[in-house]
Write a protein that holds these residues in place. Structure first.
Motif, PDB file in Angstrom:
ATOM      1  N   PHE A  79       0.865  -1.193   0.000  1.00 40.53           N
ATOM      2  CA  PHE A  79       0.000   0.000   0.000  1.00 40.53           C
ATOM      3  C   PHE A  79       0.893   1.232   0.000  1.00 40.53           C
ATOM      4  CE2 PHE A  79       0.260  -1.879   4.312  1.00 40.53           C
ATOM      5  CZ  PHE A  79       1.114  -0.945   4.896  1.00 40.53           C
ATOM      6  N   ARG A  80       0.259   2.392  -0.162  1.00 47.46           N
ATOM      7  CA  ARG A  80       1.044   3.623  -0.117  1.00 47.46           C
ATOM      8  C   ARG A  80       0.930   4.266   1.251  1.00 47.46           C
ATOM      9  NH1 ARG A  80      -0.520   6.728  -5.510  1.00 47.46           N
ATOM     10  NH2 ARG A  80       0.400   8.429  -4.321  1.00 47.46           N
ATOM     11  N   LEU A  81       2.013   4.885   1.668  1.00 48.16           N
ATOM     12  CA  LEU A  81       1.970   5.578   2.949  1.00 48.16           C
ATOM     13  C   LEU A  81       1.002   6.754   2.849  1.00 48.16           C
ATOM     14  CD1 LEU A  81       5.762   5.652   3.887  1.00 48.16           C
ATOM     15  CD2 LEU A  81       3.981   4.153   4.781  1.00 48.16           C
ATOM     16  N   ASP A 138       0.065  11.841   6.059  1.00 47.65           N
ATOM     17  CA  ASP A 138       0.506  12.106   7.431  1.00 47.65           C
ATOM     18  C   ASP A 138       1.692  11.221   7.814  1.00 47.65           C
ATOM     19  OD1 ASP A 138      -1.400  13.990   7.633  1.00 47.65           O
ATOM     20  OD2 ASP A 138      -2.633  12.971   9.137  1.00 47.65           O
ATOM     21  N   GLN A 139       1.672   9.982   7.357  1.00 49.75           N
ATOM     22  CA  GLN A 139       2.814   9.102   7.635  1.00 49.75           C
ATOM     23  C   GLN A 139       4.075   9.672   6.988  1.00 49.75           C
ATOM     24  OE1 GLN A 139       0.941   5.433   6.182  1.00 49.75           O
ATOM     25  NE2 GLN A 139       1.373   4.443   8.150  1.00 49.75           N
ATOM     26  N   LEU A 140       3.926  10.160   5.761  1.00 50.07           N
ATOM     27  CA  LEU A 140       5.076  10.722   5.051  1.00 50.07           C
ATOM     28  C   LEU A 140       5.599  11.970   5.760  1.00 50.07           C
ATOM     29  CD1 LEU A 140       3.895  10.258   1.343  1.00 50.07           C
ATOM     30  CD2 LEU A 140       5.846   9.135   2.461  1.00 50.07           C
ATOM     31  N   VAL A 150      -5.280   4.855  17.262  1.00 47.88           N
ATOM     32  CA  VAL A 150      -5.093   3.428  17.057  1.00 47.88           C
ATOM     33  C   VAL A 150      -5.348   3.086  15.599  1.00 47.88           C
ATOM     34  CG1 VAL A 150      -5.590   2.681  19.396  1.00 47.88           C
ATOM     35  CG2 VAL A 150      -7.474   3.087  17.849  1.00 47.88           C
ATOM     36  N   GLY A 151      -4.437   2.317  15.021  1.00 43.27           N
ATOM     37  CA  GLY A 151      -4.600   1.882  13.643  1.00 43.27           C
ATOM     38  C   GLY A 151      -4.141   2.873  12.592  1.00 43.27           C
ATOM     39  N   SER A 152      -3.545   3.963  13.015  1.00 43.43           N
ATOM     40  CA  SER A 152      -3.162   4.991  12.039  1.00 43.43           C
ATOM     41  C   SER A 152      -1.847   4.649  11.340  1.00 43.43           C
ATOM     42  CB  SER A 152      -3.070   6.359  12.716  1.00 43.43           C
ATOM     43  OG  SER A 152      -2.099   6.345  13.729  1.00 43.43           O
ATOM     44  N   GLY A 153      -1.149   3.624  11.801  1.00 42.07           N
ATOM     45  CA  GLY A 153       0.062   3.188  11.104  1.00 42.07           C
ATOM     46  C   GLY A 153       1.354   3.792  11.629  1.00 42.07           C
ATOM     47  N   LYS A 154       1.472   3.856  12.941  1.00 43.58           N
ATOM     48  CA  LYS A 154       2.679   4.424  13.550  1.00 43.58           C
ATOM     49  C   LYS A 154       3.880   3.487  13.399  1.00 43.58           C
ATOM     50  CE  LYS A 154       0.678   4.910  17.569  1.00 43.58           C
ATOM     51  NZ  LYS A 154      -0.713   4.592  17.208  1.00 43.58           N
ATOM     52  N   THR A 155       3.597   2.176  13.484  1.00 46.00           N
ATOM     53  CA  THR A 155       4.705   1.213  13.489  1.00 46.00           C
ATOM     54  C   THR A 155       5.596   1.376  12.261  1.00 46.00           C
ATOM     55  OG1 THR A 155       3.102  -0.269  14.491  1.00 46.00           O
ATOM     56  CG2 THR A 155       5.217  -1.212  13.884  1.00 46.00           C
ATOM     57  N   LEU A 156       4.961   1.555  11.110  1.00 43.91           N
ATOM     58  CA  LEU A 156       5.747   1.698   9.879  1.00 43.91           C
ATOM     59  C   LEU A 156       6.620   2.935   9.926  1.00 43.91           C
ATOM     60  CD1 LEU A 156       3.567   0.642   6.861  1.00 43.91           C
ATOM     61  CD2 LEU A 156       5.891  -0.079   7.435  1.00 43.91           C
ATOM     62  N   GLY A 199      -9.631   3.526   2.931  1.00 41.91           N
ATOM     63  CA  GLY A 199     -10.403   2.298   2.825  1.00 41.91           C
ATOM     64  C   GLY A 199     -10.948   1.802   4.147  1.00 41.91           C
ATOM     65  N   ARG A 200     -10.518   2.413   5.233  1.00 43.64           N
ATOM     66  CA  ARG A 200     -11.038   1.952   6.524  1.00 43.64           C
ATOM     67  C   ARG A 200     -12.479   2.421   6.685  1.00 43.64           C
ATOM     68  NH1 ARG A 200      -6.439   1.768  10.158  1.00 43.64           N
ATOM     69  NH2 ARG A 200      -4.995   0.406   9.057  1.00 43.64           N
ATOM     70  N   LYS A 201     -13.291   1.566   7.261  1.00 41.33           N
ATOM     71  CA  LYS A 201     -14.663   1.971   7.565  1.00 41.33           C
ATOM     72  C   LYS A 201     -14.761   2.253   9.056  1.00 41.33           C
ATOM     73  CE  LYS A 201     -17.299  -0.239   3.905  1.00 41.33           C
ATOM     74  NZ  LYS A 201     -16.365  -1.210   3.317  1.00 41.33           N
ATOM     75  N   VAL A 240      -2.570  -4.677  19.692  1.00 42.71           N
ATOM     76  CA  VAL A 240      -2.755  -5.925  18.959  1.00 42.71           C
ATOM     77  C   VAL A 240      -3.389  -5.653  17.593  1.00 42.71           C
ATOM     78  CG1 VAL A 240      -4.026  -8.099  18.940  1.00 42.71           C
ATOM     79  CG2 VAL A 240      -2.854  -7.360  21.008  1.00 42.71           C
ATOM     80  N   ASP A 241      -2.829  -6.257  16.565  1.00 40.94           N
ATOM     81  CA  ASP A 241      -3.213  -5.926  15.200  1.00 40.94           C
ATOM     82  C   ASP A 241      -3.602  -7.174  14.411  1.00 40.94           C
ATOM     83  OD1 ASP A 241      -3.539  -4.432  12.878  1.00 40.94           O
ATOM     84  OD2 ASP A 241      -1.451  -4.732  12.279  1.00 40.94           O
ATOM     85  N   VAL A 242      -4.898  -7.457  14.393  1.00 46.27           N
ATOM     86  CA  VAL A 242      -5.399  -8.574  13.591  1.00 46.27           C
ATOM     87  C   VAL A 242      -6.506  -8.019  12.695  1.00 46.27           C
ATOM     88  CG1 VAL A 242      -6.489 -10.856  13.651  1.00 46.27           C
ATOM     89  CG2 VAL A 242      -4.856 -10.219  15.433  1.00 46.27           C
TER      90      VAL A 242
HETATM   91  P1  ADP Z   1      -0.883   1.843  15.198  1.00 42.03           P
HETATM   92  O1  ADP Z   1      -0.724   3.266  14.802  1.00 42.03           O
HETATM   93  O2  ADP Z   1      -2.131   1.581  15.976  1.00 42.03           O
HETATM   94  O3  ADP Z   1       0.331   1.275  15.839  1.00 42.03           O
HETATM   95  P2  ADP Z   1      -0.265  -0.032  13.153  1.00 42.03           P
HETATM   96  O4  ADP Z   1       1.083   0.486  12.899  1.00 42.03           O
HETATM   97  O5  ADP Z   1      -0.414  -1.256  13.984  1.00 42.03           O
HETATM   98  O6  ADP Z   1      -1.116   1.106  13.819  1.00 42.03           O
HETATM   99  O7  ADP Z   1      -1.019  -0.174  11.793  1.00 42.03           O
HETATM  100  C1  ADP Z   1      -2.314  -0.685  11.704  1.00 42.03           C
HETATM  101  C2  ADP Z   1      -2.494  -1.474  10.413  1.00 42.03           C
HETATM  102  O8  ADP Z   1      -2.521  -0.594   9.310  1.00 42.03           O
HETATM  103  C3  ADP Z   1      -1.382  -2.452  10.161  1.00 42.03           C
HETATM  104  O9  ADP Z   1      -1.956  -3.656   9.733  1.00 42.03           O
HETATM  105  C4  ADP Z   1      -0.570  -1.794   9.063  1.00 42.03           C
HETATM  106  O10 ADP Z   1       0.070  -2.720   8.241  1.00 42.03           O
HETATM  107  C5  ADP Z   1      -1.622  -1.032   8.304  1.00 42.03           C
HETATM  108  N1  ADP Z   1      -1.140   0.167   7.618  1.00 42.03           N
HETATM  109  C6  ADP Z   1      -0.187   1.019   8.050  1.00 42.03           C
HETATM  110  N2  ADP Z   1      -0.021   2.026   7.173  1.00 42.03           N
HETATM  111  C7  ADP Z   1      -0.892   1.806   6.155  1.00 42.03           C
HETATM  112  C8  ADP Z   1      -1.207   2.497   4.935  1.00 42.03           C
HETATM  113  N3  ADP Z   1      -0.591   3.623   4.593  1.00 42.03           N
HETATM  114  N4  ADP Z   1      -2.171   1.977   4.157  1.00 42.03           N
HETATM  115  C9  ADP Z   1      -2.802   0.841   4.503  1.00 42.03           C
HETATM  116  N5  ADP Z   1      -2.550   0.131   5.607  1.00 42.03           N
HETATM  117  C10 ADP Z   1      -1.610   0.611   6.458  1.00 42.03           C
END
Ligand code: ADP
Ligand code: MG
Length: 696
Positions: free
Chosen positions: A262-264, A267-269, A293-299, A445-447, A553-555
């Motif tokens: 997927f693309r960042l 905000d992630q960028l 939560v779920g915003s993609g901080k880990t990446l 795409g998140r609902k 937890v991420d499922v």
């Molecule tokens: P949190 O910010 O809660 O730590 P995570 O890093 O666990 O969030 O990310 C939540 C989910 O979103 C993970 O499954 C991750 O792979 C996915 N994700 C992260 N960045 C994106 C993105 N840009 N587009 C789609 N999915 C993403």
């Protein structure tokens, strides 16, 4: 004439004050009041504005009665030592009874026919309006009744309000004139603040509401100014701690980004760019990455790690629980190992046999990124070149860990991640000199998770709904406040469901055709890991849990979060729990099952949760429901020692104090200017945030 001193330097024992005998001094000691300074720094917790009269007839509508009454009669009831005086009074609007437990002396001081000023909380009991918690003073007696605005101090057993008032008055009269200004005159004048003496007098014995207002503002500003000054000086020191940097081209980062399915998000960028810029600057980074939560901080954190590694350093990522650390390790293995990054995992549970070579590898620089728990920063762990420390969900760790981080060798860059949105005001206060990056938008795409309330008793309907989701291949969480039978909840009036029993029931009766797992903090790490892996892999469809699944937890395939006894969880926890679902592209649901007899606060929490999924809005709401006092209280017990300011309530003043403090330090870092001499003196002689500054 005695030498002038700062308020905090009034070290005379309270026992020297007129009217403070041994007993009083002992009781004050229980409140932590030993010196005159302690006494004067205990500002009133409230005020009793007696310029407003409230007659007996309005006892039910108002918090208290405040009226002038005539004593009609004295009566006695009970026998022997229990004999108690009842004084019947009337104020024209109605009659009332003063029940004088242990106050027989009122028989002489409030004779029949006298005029008295009565203040207190009255209620209707035994057919009359009465009170045993009242103050009554004869109006024609010497000194008269106390009018105007009276301070209300926090007390302890056996310490009377009047005593503390009297002592505070004496202390001000005796020592007040010696008290020095603590702010530069120009600053005070620019802000229109009262002088220290006037402010102190105004806050303890306000002649009017407007003076009280101004006095409080002056003291609050002063306190927050010194707090922010400590923060500014710390920030300055960090800026001056030069670290050598090797140039980084971001090659590893590009390779990771190319491989992502997927693309960042923008905000992630942006966050990633902010972090990269910080890590390129010649001073250690201290940054908070905040995102729901779920915003993609880990990446974003992984991207930062890659820069550190490309620069020839090592990175460490610490999570609050082993569960979460393992999950990060698995994610890292997926994303980073293909790039040739050498990974390792370390927690307290890594056996000695595996541990020694791991520690050796870290020390030799043969590991690029290590993931784990606090163990990462324990004494035994040595890094060859730790360049970046990432701390996930730092609010669980507090200041101590920051300390630990700072102690080891040269300061690494520090990136803290939190999903518990911290209102800006609080972020400024507690984290002071941290820079802030925020991820505000969710991946596309998140609902939005659909949230439903269900009353206990109707949970069958919820179970049926979940069954439908399971049939479509989705998964579900069920969360309970207790682990097992043995765990007694204190003060619970209803029987609470527990995770162990409910796992059995859901397995046997509700979802017999699915696999139901159980996870809670009392299980062995090994078992937790197996259960979690099975759920993440889809072999287990229903996961019964306590709040251990709250964080991180991420499922993504999980589509239902059922929280029973939802009223037992705090707002932040509920938001975190709900954040476990809605991580994929399909519609997810959260069910809050609540029991009868909700408190007002619980009702407000559930309503807030129903109203929005925005973590920032919920955090502000949480503040509103719990009140700033609680948070400030936390801050106080932490490392802030604020006496009158409340960083949340006084957010605006905090900002202003911050601006002033940072500008001042910028202009005069060494505090050498003549007009700043007073600050220098305060810091030297009576610095309220000295220790705090040292801690960070
Ligand atoms: P949190 O910010 O809660 O730590 P995570 O890093 O666990 O969030 O990310 C939540 C989910 O979103 C993970 O499954 C991750 O792979 C996915 N994700 C992260 N960045 C994106 C993105 N840009 N587009 C789609 N999915 C993403
Ligand atoms: Mg996370």
């Amino acid at each position: 004439m005695l030498a002038p001193v700062f308020l905090r330097e009034l070290g005379q024992s309270v026992a020297v004050l007129k009217g403070a005998g041994k007993a009083v001094a002992e009781r004050l000691a229980r409140l932590g009041v030993y010196t005159v300074a302690d006494l004067l720094l205990r500002y009133p917790r409230d005020y009793d504005d007696r310029s407003i009269f409230i007659p007996f007839s309005r006892f039910a509508q108002e918090a208290r009665v405040h009226t002038v009454a005539t004593v009609l009669s004295h009566e006695w009831f009970g026998f022997g030592r229990m004999r108690t005086l009842k004084i019947r009074v009337s104020d024209g609007s109605g009659a009332a009874v003063l029940v004088c437990f242990n106050r027989a002396f009122l028989e002489t001081s409030l004779p029949v026919g006298s005029q008295v000023l009565v203040t207190g909380r009255f209620s209707f009991r035994y057919g009359e309006i009465q009170s045993s918690a009242f103050e009554a003073e004869r109006l024609d007696a010497e000194g008269g009744g106390k009018q105007g605005i009276l301070p209300v101090y926090a007390l302890t057993d056996g310490l009377a309000q009047g005593t503390v008032r009297r002592l505070a008055k004496h202390a001000l009269a005796e020592y007040g004139s010696r008290i020095e200004e603590e702010l530069p005159a120009t600053l005070a004048a620019r802000r229109g603040l009262l002088g220290k003496r006037e402010a102190l007098g105004g806050v303890h014995f306000p002649p009017s509401q407007s003076v009280l207002e101004k006095a409080r503002l002056s003291l609050i500003f002063e306190e927050l100014f010194y707090f922010q000054l400590a923060v500014a000086r710390r920030a300055m020191r960090r800026k001056e701690a030069a670290v050598p940097r090797s140039p980084v081209r971001g090659l590893l980062k590009s390779r990771l980004v190319e491989r992502l399915p997927f693309r960042l998000t923008t905000d992630q960028l942006t966050a990633s760019a902010e972090i990269a810029a910080d890590m390129g600057a010649p001073r250690p980074m201290a940054r908070l990455l905040q995102g729901d939560v779920g915003s993609g901080k880990t990446l974003v954190a992984f991207l930062a790690c890659l820069d550190a590694i490309e620069a020839g350093g090592q990175a460490a990522l610490m999570a609050p629980t082993e569960l979460l650390a393992r999950q990060h390790a698995a994610t890292a293995a997926r994303h980073l190992e293909p790039l040739g990054i050498r990974l390792a995992f370390l927690s307290g549970n890594v056996e000695d046999a595996a541990r020694a070579p791991l520690l050796a590898a870290l020390k030799a620089g043969e590991v690029d990124l290590v993931l784990g728990t606090q163990a990462l920063f324990s004494e035994e762990v040595e890094y060859r070149k730790l360049r970046l420390a990432v701390v996930d969900e730092q609010h669980r760790f507090g200041v101590l860990q920051r300390l630990a981080l700072g102690r080891k060798g040269p300061l690494p860059d520090l990136l803290m991640m939190t999903a518990t949105p911290i209102p800006r005001t609080l972020a400024l206060t507690v984290f002071g000199d941290l820079e802030l990056s925020s991820i505000l938008t969710m991946p596309p795409g998140r609902k939005t998770v659909i949230t439903h309330l269900a009353k206990a008793g109707n949970e069958q309907k919820v179970y049926e709904f979940v069954r439908g989701l399971l049939a479509r291949g989705r998964q579900a969480y069920f969360v309970y406040p207790l682990i097992g039978e043995s765990e007694r909840s204190t003060g619970a009036s209803i029987e609470l469901k527990n995770a162990e029993a409910m796992a059995m029931r859901l397995r046997a009766e509700v979802f017999p055709e699915y696999k139901v797992g159980l996870i809670h903090s009392r299980l062995k790490e090994e078992e937790k890991r197996r259960t979690m892996d099975s759920f993440a892999g889809g072999q287990t469809q229903v996961l019964v849990a306590t709040s251990v699944v709250e964080v991180g937890v991420d499922v993504p395939n999980a589509a239902a979060m059922v929280i029973e006894h939802a009223e037992r969880f705090g707002l932040a926890a509920l938001h975190q729990l709900r954040g476990r679902v809605g991580r994929g592209t399909e519609q997810s649901y959260c069910f809050l099952v609540y029991s009868d007899g909700l408190t007002e606060d619980a009702k407000a929490r559930l309503k807030a949760l129903l109203g929005t999924t925005d973590g920032f809005a919920l955090a502000e709401e949480d503040l509103r429901i719990r009140g700033p006092g609680e948070l400030a209280g936390t801050a106080q017990s932490g490392y802030l020692r604020l006496t009158i300011a409340d960083p949340v309530r006084d957010a605006k003043i905090l900002e202003e104090a911050r601006t002033e403090a940072f500008a001042l330090i910028e202009a005069d870092p060494g505090l050498l200017a003549a007009e700043n001499a007073v600050i220098r003196e305060v810091l030297k002689r009576a610095n309220p945030f000295g220790e705090a500054a040292a801690q960070n």
